[in-house]
Design a protein around this motif. Structure first.
Motif, PDB file in Angstrom:
ATOM      1  N   ASP A  61       0.868  -1.168   0.000  1.00 13.71           N
ATOM      2  CA  ASP A  61       0.000   0.000   0.000  1.00 13.71           C
ATOM      3  C   ASP A  61       0.908   1.221   0.000  1.00 13.71           C
ATOM      4  OD1 ASP A  61      -1.559   2.224   0.612  1.00 13.71           O
ATOM      5  OD2 ASP A  61      -2.739   1.184   2.126  1.00 13.71           O
ATOM      6  N   GLU A  62       0.901   1.990  -1.086  1.00 15.88           N
ATOM      7  CA  GLU A  62       1.841   3.101  -1.207  1.00 15.88           C
ATOM      8  C   GLU A  62       1.660   4.171  -0.128  1.00 15.88           C
ATOM      9  OE1 GLU A  62       0.510   6.267  -4.394  1.00 15.88           O
ATOM     10  OE2 GLU A  62       0.406   4.260  -5.262  1.00 15.88           O
ATOM     11  N   ASN A  63       0.531   4.170   0.556  1.00 17.52           N
ATOM     12  CA  ASN A  63       0.299   5.154   1.611  1.00 17.52           C
ATOM     13  C   ASN A  63       0.754   4.688   2.991  1.00 17.52           C
ATOM     14  OD1 ASN A  63      -0.966   7.113  -0.095  1.00 17.52           O
ATOM     15  ND2 ASN A  63      -2.742   5.765  -0.153  1.00 17.52           N
TER      16      ASN A  63
END
Length: 74
Positions: A61-63
């Motif tokens: 999850d890039e966040n």
């Protein structure tokens, strides 16, 4: 600060230090080895295989995903 951030920060500091000392000399001849085309091919294959295995095992999850980056930027 979370435990994961602490580990990531310490890892970054360690490799930044390695990058600084790498620039001051090469008594073990490491730089010459890194320029070998066959070793570069093998290292690239190992890195790609490792990345593929991690992406199969863990949700990215890039966040919220924290990655340890080992490119010292010399």
């Amino acid at each position: 600060m979370s435990t994961q951030e602490t580990i990531a920060d310490k890892n970054k500091a360690h490799w930044n230090n390695v990058a600084e000392t790498y620039e001051t000399g090469d008594p073990a001849g490491i730089k010459k080895l890194w320029l070998d085309p066959e070793l570069i091919r093998i290292q690239s294959k190992i890195a790609q295989d490792a990345a593929d295995a991690m992406l199969k095992k863990y949700t990215f999850d890039e966040n919220s995903t924290t990655l340890l980056e080992f490119a010292c930027g010399t």
